[in-house]
Design a protein around this motif. Structure first.
Motif, mmCIF file in Angstrom:
data_model
loop_
_atom_site.group_PDB
_atom_site.id
_atom_site.type_symbol
_atom_site.label_atom_id
_atom_site.label_comp_id
_atom_site.label_asym_id
_atom_site.label_seq_id
_atom_site.Cartn_x
_atom_site.Cartn_y
_atom_site.Cartn_z
ATOM 1 N N PHE A 92 0.819 -1.212 0.000
ATOM 2 C CA PHE A 92 0.000 0.000 0.000
ATOM 3 C C PHE A 92 0.859 1.271 0.000
ATOM 4 O O PHE A 92 0.347 2.365 0.198
ATOM 5 N N GLU A 93 2.130 1.106 -0.249
ATOM 6 C CA GLU A 93 3.017 2.273 -0.314
ATOM 7 C C GLU A 93 2.585 3.183 -1.462
ATOM 8 O O GLU A 93 2.426 2.731 -2.598
ATOM 9 N N PRO A 94 2.380 4.460 -1.189
ATOM 10 C CA PRO A 94 1.954 5.369 -2.273
ATOM 11 C C PRO A 94 3.071 5.542 -3.305
ATOM 12 O O PRO A 94 4.227 5.776 -2.953
ATOM 13 N N ILE A 95 2.745 5.414 -4.576
ATOM 14 C CA ILE A 95 3.724 5.583 -5.651
ATOM 15 C C ILE A 95 3.126 6.478 -6.734
ATOM 16 O O ILE A 95 1.905 6.579 -6.881
ATOM 17 N N GLU A 96 4.010 7.097 -7.476
ATOM 18 C CA GLU A 96 3.573 7.938 -8.597
ATOM 19 C C GLU A 96 3.465 7.066 -9.833
ATOM 20 O O GLU A 96 4.460 6.512 -10.304
ATOM 21 N N THR A 97 2.256 6.943 -10.339
ATOM 22 C CA THR A 97 2.022 6.060 -11.478
ATOM 23 C C THR A 97 2.747 6.560 -12.720
ATOM 24 O O THR A 97 2.715 7.753 -13.057
ATOM 25 N N LEU A 98 3.416 5.647 -13.407
ATOM 26 C CA LEU A 98 4.134 5.972 -14.641
ATOM 27 C C LEU A 98 3.165 5.920 -15.821
ATOM 28 O O LEU A 98 2.470 4.928 -16.011
ATOM 29 N N PRO A 99 3.087 6.991 -16.620
ATOM 30 C CA PRO A 99 2.207 6.962 -17.790
ATOM 31 C C PRO A 99 2.587 5.823 -18.737
ATOM 32 O O PRO A 99 3.768 5.484 -18.887
ATOM 33 N N GLY A 152 6.343 4.204 -20.350
ATOM 34 C CA GLY A 152 6.702 2.785 -20.294
ATOM 35 C C GLY A 152 7.060 2.249 -21.658
ATOM 36 O O GLY A 152 8.031 1.487 -21.808
ATOM 37 N N ASP A 153 6.298 2.652 -22.680
ATOM 38 C CA ASP A 153 6.602 2.211 -24.047
ATOM 39 C C ASP A 153 7.947 2.745 -24.515
ATOM 40 O O ASP A 153 8.711 2.042 -25.207
ATOM 41 N N LEU A 154 8.264 3.996 -24.125
ATOM 42 C CA LEU A 154 9.552 4.573 -24.501
ATOM 43 C C LEU A 154 10.712 3.794 -23.871
ATOM 44 O O LEU A 154 11.744 3.568 -24.517
ATOM 45 N N ILE A 155 10.556 3.396 -22.602
ATOM 46 C CA ILE A 155 11.606 2.616 -21.930
ATOM 47 C C ILE A 155 11.812 1.286 -22.647
ATOM 48 O O ILE A 155 12.949 0.886 -22.935
ATOM 49 N N LEU A 156 10.728 0.600 -22.948
ATOM 50 C CA LEU A 156 10.841 -0.696 -23.615
ATOM 51 C C LEU A 156 11.431 -0.547 -25.014
ATOM 52 O O LEU A 156 12.194 -1.408 -25.481
ATOM 53 N N ALA A 200 18.642 -0.655 -13.618
ATOM 54 C CA ALA A 200 17.917 -0.654 -12.338
ATOM 55 C C ALA A 200 16.831 0.423 -12.334
ATOM 56 O O ALA A 200 15.731 0.209 -11.821
ATOM 57 N N ASP A 201 17.140 1.573 -12.926
ATOM 58 C CA ASP A 201 16.159 2.655 -12.980
ATOM 59 C C ASP A 201 14.975 2.262 -13.854
ATOM 60 O O ASP A 201 13.827 2.611 -13.546
ATOM 61 N N TYR A 202 15.253 1.549 -14.961
ATOM 62 C CA TYR A 202 14.159 1.063 -15.802
ATOM 63 C C TYR A 202 13.212 0.150 -15.014
ATOM 64 O O TYR A 202 11.976 0.256 -15.137
ATOM 65 N N PHE A 203 13.782 -0.762 -14.208
ATOM 66 C CA PHE A 203 12.937 -1.653 -13.398
ATOM 67 C C PHE A 203 12.085 -0.849 -12.413
ATOM 68 O O PHE A 203 10.893 -1.128 -12.238
ATOM 69 N N ARG A 204 12.686 0.137 -11.774
ATOM 70 C CA ARG A 204 11.944 0.943 -10.807
ATOM 71 C C ARG A 204 10.770 1.649 -11.479
ATOM 72 O O ARG A 204 9.665 1.695 -10.939
ATOM 73 N N LYS A 205 11.019 2.219 -12.672
ATOM 74 C CA LYS A 205 9.958 2.965 -13.352
ATOM 75 C C LYS A 205 8.870 2.047 -13.888
ATOM 76 O O LYS A 205 7.678 2.341 -13.763
ATOM 77 N N LEU A 206 9.260 0.931 -14.489
ATOM 78 C CA LEU A 206 8.265 0.015 -15.057
ATOM 79 C C LEU A 206 7.363 -0.576 -13.974
ATOM 80 O O LEU A 206 6.196 -0.907 -14.234
ATOM 81 N N SER A 207 7.881 -0.704 -12.769
ATOM 82 C CA SER A 207 7.066 -1.256 -11.685
ATOM 83 C C SER A 207 5.989 -0.280 -11.229
ATOM 84 O O SER A 207 5.116 -0.649 -10.435
ATOM 85 N N CYS A 208 6.054 0.957 -11.742
ATOM 86 C CA CYS A 208 5.046 1.967 -11.390
ATOM 87 C C CYS A 208 3.982 2.126 -12.458
ATOM 88 O O CYS A 208 3.175 3.062 -12.416
ATOM 89 N N LEU A 209 3.980 1.241 -13.447
ATOM 90 C CA LEU A 209 2.948 1.281 -14.478
ATOM 91 C C LEU A 209 1.575 0.974 -13.879
ATOM 92 O O LEU A 209 1.476 0.340 -12.833
ATOM 93 N N PRO A 210 0.504 1.413 -14.534
ATOM 94 C CA PRO A 210 -0.839 1.072 -14.065
ATOM 95 C C PRO A 210 -1.011 -0.443 -13.983
ATOM 96 O O PRO A 210 -0.377 -1.198 -14.728
ATOM 97 N N ALA A 211 -1.857 -0.886 -13.095
ATOM 98 C CA ALA A 211 -2.032 -2.319 -12.842
ATOM 99 C C ALA A 211 -2.409 -3.078 -14.101
ATOM 100 O O ALA A 211 -1.920 -4.195 -14.334
ATOM 101 N N VAL A 231 8.527 -7.901 -7.330
ATOM 102 C CA VAL A 231 7.378 -8.131 -6.458
ATOM 103 C C VAL A 231 6.183 -7.341 -6.974
ATOM 104 O O VAL A 231 5.071 -7.864 -7.092
ATOM 105 N N ARG A 232 6.385 -6.052 -7.291
ATOM 106 C CA ARG A 232 5.285 -5.215 -7.769
ATOM 107 C C ARG A 232 4.707 -5.735 -9.080
ATOM 108 O O ARG A 232 3.504 -5.686 -9.316
ATOM 109 N N LEU A 233 5.585 -6.247 -9.943
ATOM 110 C CA LEU A 233 5.157 -6.712 -11.261
ATOM 111 C C LEU A 233 4.658 -8.153 -11.225
ATOM 112 O O LEU A 233 4.252 -8.678 -12.267
#
Length: 822
Positions: free
Chosen positions: A180-187, A191-195, A211-222, A261-263
């Motif tokens: 339940f940790e609050p996170i800023e959702t990645l548009p 995410g498509d640009l990272i991939l 590592a930064d890519y993993f952190r950002k991708l884990s903030c994608l919408p569910a 874990v998030r993904l």
């Protein structure tokens, strides 16, 4: 308008009761009062039980029916619940689930041995008018919201609920994953640009960038995360991470694992294999917070990492004195979830529990108990009693989940902490309706395991269970039946309670193929309170099921033995499967061998046997054995004639017993003549040996002790001089063989019970279910049960021989015993 007849079929149920010769031993009379009310006002008694009305009660021959060794899991989907709860579903339909096709043919629609329902059978359901039928058809839609809410209450997240304690302190944020940790959702576009970047560079990025890519991708919408794991470009990113894994800093590596874990990356993913190996290599370079955090991530990924945990426990064993309170609780949680108990760490953990006991929150105490329970960790009585005392003082403030975890550990350690159980009786009955079915099961099982009877708790459980019964797993239903049977408690709503559980046992029949112990547990619980569902018994005694029990991790032969013999004695009309004689022989031998080593030699039994032999005239008048081996406790058997004289019966067959014994035979002229010239043609070898034995016994007669004579002299029941004889020490005197059946003197057979406190409920004189069953069956076989209760006999063991003989004389030669036989 066409008329449709719906035929409903439910399991037949044998129901038997005790003879009226001896009252049932119960400390509380609540059950009896409820029975009386039912008889006085049967209409009121049957309110609310019509749904179970079609269960027939089989009246066995000669009976007069008048009415006693885990984490939660998610319950079934709501649609399955509703289908199971549909009371209109035929019994045969409940066995059509996948993998149960053959079971449909096990139960016939009509059985040749079915008997008419007895007086106490519930009334048949009333016919439903057409208008009511129309309304009832609309009820499922109207009640869908209520059903969904009920399902939600019964749902339990086995991953999240044990982690509730982590919300109590901010320190746990650095030790555990917070979903339940609050996170800023990645548009999604980012995410498509990272991939896209990953696909172009294909591994040329630095470890920090990956590592930064993993952190950002884990903030994608569910909704995007679910598709991401199967994305080819994401798998390229994972391969890049595996290649450069050793170049990551420890904090970056931990962040990658957190992103997994998030993904919800599958636990078998190659990236996780590589991460596990790398963390094992780095353990000694990490601090304890990091080690516990990584262990928590592995738990969230549902991945077994025994090597990592082994190293973690070694690290904790070296630094145990430095553990803070949150670190210690989190460590115990990890130990429990890993189902491992580090033996060398346990003594140090006990020291830590005592150190922080007054500072733990109640949820943390529950988490510690759950961790110890799951890992099967032994804990000293001293420490467990300290925990129990703390809980007893604040039970009202404790969550039910935490309290149930404490009860699990009390059950595991078998600690009889009376203050906790008394407080439980005050706090828990009002909560029962709000507790899910598995929590109720653990509360009930704790009471039965500790032999603690609280009618308030048991009645509350019985009241709430029928409406929740379809949420029961096979294990839950079996444990409920065992618990109520073990405590020999039949609640006020006994028919509704038992019929609902028996129906659920039928619904779960397919589960018993995998867990045969649960079926036997439930059936034994039912047998304790004189209930024998014949179809389930027939299934349990069939050859295929017996074979399955042999592959179980539990020893189930004794349970099958108890069930099979109980059915033979109490259900003479039963015509289903039975256990083979060879099986009975094997188990009987096993039980008797154990009894000779552990039961017959107990001091209280040996003393009673010796004194009875002295009082009655020798070992031929008393037999220390198991009349009913399937009940697993001993009896002292004594036979009395109608005039009160003891009858010798404990004589071995002289032909079968080939061992030579010194019986003190007198060499008379007649005997020498027979030895030299042979016996007369009209005299059998048995008669010759009997004559010799009688002569030998006459030589060995001695005068009794003064104390024994004092006890026996005043009894008009003792007329034979042989009764005043105490055999010489070390010499076994054998009485003549028993008379043929048609020449046996009429009398009474006594089954003397030398009981101990383990035969009764805790701190009461209420017999447990197994021992009620034993006494009931002894009476059915014609024995009169004589009790030497531990609260009378054990204190006498320290008294004089004369006092003990007086007590036994009073028990054995009670005129009321002969009147019963008459």
């Amino acid at each position: 308008m066409a008329t449709v007849l719906i035929c409903r079929r439910f399991p037949r149920l044998s129901r038997v009761t005790t003879f009226s010769t001896t009252a049932k031993c119960k400390a509380e009379s609540g059950s009896n009062k409820s029975k009386q009310k039912k008889e006085e006002n049967p209409e009121t008694a049957n309110i609310g039980t019509e749904s179970a009305a079609t269960i027939q009660l089989l009246n066995p021959l000669d009976y007069r029916v008048s009415y006693n060794p885990s984490a939660y899991a998610k319950s079934r989907a709501a649609s399955q619940q509703h289908a199971a709860r549909n009371s209109g579903q035929a019994l045969g339909d409940t066995f059509t689930s996948p993998g149960t096709a053959e079971v449909q043919h096990t139960f016939s629609t009509a059985s040749p041995q079915a008997l008419p329902p007895v007086r106490n059978a519930l009334p048949k359901p009333k016919s439903i008018p057409l208008l009511e039928q129309t309304v009832s058809e609309q009820l499922p839609a109207a009640q869908s919201k209520e059903e969904a809410e009920k399902d939600k209450k019964e749902m339990h997240d086995s991953k999240e609920d044990p982690r509730v304690f982590q919300k109590g302190r901010s320190e746990y944020r650095s030790l555990s994953y917070d979903k339940f940790e609050p996170i800023e959702t990645l548009p999604s576009e980012e995410g498509d640009l990272i991939l896209h970047s990953v696909a172009i560079h294909k591994g040329s990025q630095s470890p920090g960038t990956i590592a930064d890519y993993f952190r950002k991708l884990s903030c994608l919408p569910a909704e995007k995360q679910a598709a991401l794991v199967s994305e080819i470009r994401f798998n390229i990113l994972c391969r890049c991470a595996v290649k450069t894994l050793r170049l990551f800093s420890t904090s970056d590596l931990i962040d990658i694992l957190k992103a997994c874990v998030r993904l919800a990356v599958p636990s078998t993913h190659p990236l996780l294999n590589a991460c596990e190996n790398e963390f094992c290599r780095r353990v000694w370079d990490m601090n304890l917070d990091q080690l516990l955090l990584v262990a928590d991530y592995w738990r969230c990924l549902v991945r077994s990492v025994p090597s990592y945990l082994s190293i973690l426990f070694s690290y904790a064993n070296m630094h145990w004195k430095d553990l803070t309170l949150p670190q210690f609780v989190q460590l115990v949680y990890i130990i429990g979830e890993g189902r491992r108990s580090p033996a060398d760490l346990m003594p140090k953990m006990e020291s830590m529990i005592l150190k922080y006991l007054d500072s733990f929150t109640l949820e943390e105490i529950g988490a510690i108990c759950l961790g110890l329970f799951k890992s099967l960790s032994g804990i000293s009585d001293h420490v467990m009693r300290k925990i129990a005392y703390r809980v007893s003082l604040q039970m009202e403030e404790m969550s039910t989940y935490a309290l149930v975890n404490v009860l699990k550990m009390l059950r595991y350690t078998r600690i009889d902490h009376l203050p906790v159980m008394k407080e439980l009786g005050k706090v828990i009955p009002a909560r029962i309706p709000t507790i899910n079915i598995q929590g109720i099961m653990h509360i009930t099982l704790t009471c039965s395991s500790l032999h603690y009877f609280d009618e308030g708790i048991m009645a509350a459980v019985a009241t709430s269970l029928p409406s929740k019964v379809t949420y029961c797993r096979s294990k839950d239903a079996a444990k409920f039946l065992w618990s109520f049977g073990c405590l020999d408690y039949e609640p006020p709503n006994e028919e509704e309670f038992y019929s609902s559980l028996i129906k659920q046992m039928h619904r779960k029949l397919h589960e018993f193929r995998k867990f045969p112990e649960h079926l036997l547990t439930g059936l034994l619980g039912l047998a304790f309170v004189k209930r024998f569902p014949e179809e389930l018994i027939d299934y349990a005694l069939r050859h295929e099921f017996v074979q399955k029990t042999r592959s179980s991790k539990y020893e189930l032969r004794k349970d099958l033995f108890t069930l099979g013999k109980s059915v033979e004695i109490e259900c003479p009309s039963y015509q289903g499967n039975r256990l083979p004689p060879q099986f009975y022989g094997e188990v009987t031998e096993m039980i008797l061998n154990f009894a000779e080593q552990e039961i017959y030699v107990r001091p209280e039994i040996v003393e009673a046997t010796s004194l009875l032999e002295s009082m009655l005239g020798g070992p031929e008048y008393v037999k220390n054995h198991m009349i009913l081996p399937h009940t697993r406790s001993s009896d002292l058997e004594v036979h009395l004639a109608m005039d009160g004289r003891p009858i010798p019966f404990n004589v071995k067959d002289p032909i079968a017993d080939k061992k030579l014994k010194d019986i003190g035979v007198s060499l008379t002229d007649d005997l020498m003549t027979q030895l030299i010239k042979g016996r007369p043609s009209n005299q059998s070898p048995v008669e010759v040996e009997n004559e010799a034995r009688t002569l030998g016994q006459e030589r060995e007669v001695q005068t009794p002790r003064a104390g024994d004579r004092a006890v026996l002299s005043g009894g008009a029941l003792i007329a034979d001089a042989r009764l005043q004889v105490e055999p010489k020490s070390g010499l076994l005197l054998e009485a003549p063989p028993s008379l043929p059946v048609n020449q046996q003197p009429q009398g009474v057979k006594l089954a003397i019970q030398v009981s101990n406190r383990n035969h009764y409920c805790y701190c009461s004189k209420r017999l447990l279910g197994l021992h009620c069953l034993k006494r009931r069956q002894l009476r059915q076989l014609g024995y009169v049960v004589v009790e030497l209760p531990f609260w009378e006999w054990f204190p006498l063991l320290k008294h004089t021989r004369l006092e003990k003989l007086s007590y036994l004389h009073y028990k054995v030669f009670n005129p009321a015993l002969l009147s019963r036989a008459g």
